[in-house]
Design a protein around this motif. Structure first.
Motif, PDB file in Angstrom:
ATOM      1  N   ASP A 133       0.832  -1.195   0.000  1.00 23.70           N
ATOM      2  CA  ASP A 133       0.000   0.000   0.000  1.00 23.70           C
ATOM      3  C   ASP A 133       0.875   1.258   0.000  1.00 23.70           C
ATOM      4  N   VAL A 134       1.927   1.258   0.797  1.00 22.53           N
ATOM      5  CA  VAL A 134       2.853   2.397   0.829  1.00 22.53           C
ATOM      6  C   VAL A 134       3.576   2.521  -0.505  1.00 22.53           C
ATOM      7  N   THR A 177       4.341   5.765  -5.287  1.00 23.16           N
ATOM      8  CA  THR A 177       4.470   5.787  -6.746  1.00 23.16           C
ATOM      9  C   THR A 177       3.445   6.732  -7.357  1.00 23.16           C
ATOM     10  N   ALA A 178       2.212   6.675  -6.872  1.00 23.18           N
ATOM     11  CA  ALA A 178       1.170   7.582  -7.372  1.00 23.18           C
ATOM     12  C   ALA A 178       1.555   9.033  -7.117  1.00 23.18           C
ATOM     13  N   PRO A 233      -3.496  -0.768 -12.010  1.00 26.81           N
ATOM     14  CA  PRO A 233      -4.854  -0.368 -11.606  1.00 26.81           C
ATOM     15  C   PRO A 233      -4.886   0.311 -10.238  1.00 26.81           C
ATOM     16  N   GLN A 234      -4.090  -0.200  -9.300  1.00 29.16           N
ATOM     17  CA  GLN A 234      -4.054   0.390  -7.963  1.00 29.16           C
ATOM     18  C   GLN A 234      -3.432   1.780  -7.992  1.00 29.16           C
ATOM     19  N   MET A 235      -2.373   1.928  -8.771  1.00 27.26           N
ATOM     20  CA  MET A 235      -1.711   3.235  -8.871  1.00 27.26           C
ATOM     21  C   MET A 235      -2.629   4.256  -9.541  1.00 27.26           C
ATOM     22  N   LYS A 290      -5.362  11.958  -6.603  1.00 29.13           N
ATOM     23  CA  LYS A 290      -5.002  12.711  -5.394  1.00 29.13           C
ATOM     24  C   LYS A 290      -3.789  13.596  -5.636  1.00 29.13           C
ATOM     25  N   TYR A 291      -3.007  13.260  -6.664  1.00 29.94           N
ATOM     26  CA  TYR A 291      -1.720  13.923  -6.861  1.00 29.94           C
ATOM     27  C   TYR A 291      -1.590  14.646  -8.198  1.00 29.94           C
TER      28      TYR A 291
END
Length: 318
Positions: free
Chosen positions: A238-239, A244-245, A275-277, A283-284
């Motif tokens: 998760d971190v 990375t995002a 997909p997770q990223m 948000k960024y």
């Protein structure tokens, strides 16, 4: 046209002969001697001579030579300046070595810039303004805008792995703290998990996938544990995804590229990664930056060889 590509790696050298379409005619690899540039490059000359003959060419038919190397390096002087994995190569004029032997034009870039050029010339995002992200042992970028690599004033453009994401974060090998590479470089990520498991006696299937030996923990074992739903592995992952995002968001806001192409981890982690990223990216970065950018894993499986060929091609355009 015919080009000789030389890809210098920490553990291997890859030489190839290819054309302007990225078609590799012949290639060969051999181990790099990290302590001796002279010894390794003397062997490289012999290999290159053999490849030229095998391709049915004369030296005069090689239009240019491209060298892809670790950084920091100097493209103007065509030399590696200083790199921790190749101590015996510091300040060695690699470009002169090849030019003196072959009497052909020689061009040199760092491996990230070479990979960016390869993606621009031969990849799925061919012809687009793009950022190629090396996401392996270390983290870096090759940035190609309007068909030209953005190398920076002294070849440090694209060192995005050392963008600081959190001043209170882990110490990076570059000496700073909280760098993207400190969080997400493959070696750093595995080292941090290995240290925690050992020091805190963490119960996790990562260790099971490593056969009970912490020394064998790598991204492969971590991803396997994440896929299995291991709580500790998922927390660490998760971190990894969040940082990375954050870093990719900075790139989108800064460069507004048409494409971001990701290397090793994105290619091998599959649905665990992109997909997770992408879910966290808004948000960024502004959605308007995300909407116009193709963000995908590279499809080039021989990126090292193609990077060196692309450097040679790019040099002939200058």
């Amino acid at each position: 046209m015919n080009f000789l590509g030389v890809d210098i790696g920490g553990t291997k050298m890859a030489l190839s002969i290819g054309n302007e379409r990225g078609e590799i005619r012949v290639d060969q690899r051999f181990p790099t001697d990290a302590g001796s540039a002279q010894k390794t490059l003397e062997q490289a000359l012999k290999v290159a001579d053999g490849l030229i003959a095998e391709a049915g060419l004369r030296v005069e038919q090689i239009d240019a030579i491209g060298i892809s190397s670790p950084g920091p390096m100097c493209s103007r002087r065509r030399m590696i300046l200083e790199t921790p994995n190749l101590k015996g190569w510091n300040q060695f004029k690699v470009g002169d070595f090849f030019e003196n032997h072959f009497k052909r034009p020689v061009f040199m870039q760092n491996d990230a810039n070479g990979a960016g050029l390869a993606e621009y010339m031969f990849g799925a995002c061919k012809g687009l303004d793009l950022v190629y992200l090396i996401m392996s042992t270390g983290t870096g970028a090759g940035i190609v805008i309007n068909g030209r690599v953005l190398a920076g004033t002294n070849d440090l453009g694209g060192e995005v792995g050392h963008n600081t994401l959190d001043l209170s974060g882990p110490r990076c090998g570059c000496g700073k703290t909280g760098c993207w590479e400190a969080y997400c470089g493959g070696k750093n990520f595995a080292d941090q998990i290995r240290a925690e498991i050992t020091a805190q006696a963490v119960k996790t299937s990562i260790l099971d996938f490593a056969g009970g030996d912490p020394a064998r923990i790598s991204m492969k074992e971590i991803c396997a544990a994440v896929r299995g739903g291991d709580a500790y592995a998922c927390c660490k992952w998760d971190v990894f995804i969040e940082k990375t995002a954050q870093a990719v968001g900075i790139l989108l806001q800064t460069l507004n590229p048409q494409a971001v192409v990701m290397g090793t981890i994105a290619m091998h982690a599959g649905d665990l990664f992109l997909p997770q990223m992408m879910e966290r990216l808004p948000k960024y970065a502004w959605q308007s930056c995300i909407d116009v950018c193709r963000i995908e894993a590279s499809v080039l499986t021989n990126i090292g060889e193609l990077s060196a060929i692309a450097i040679a091609i790019d040099g002939t355009r200058i």
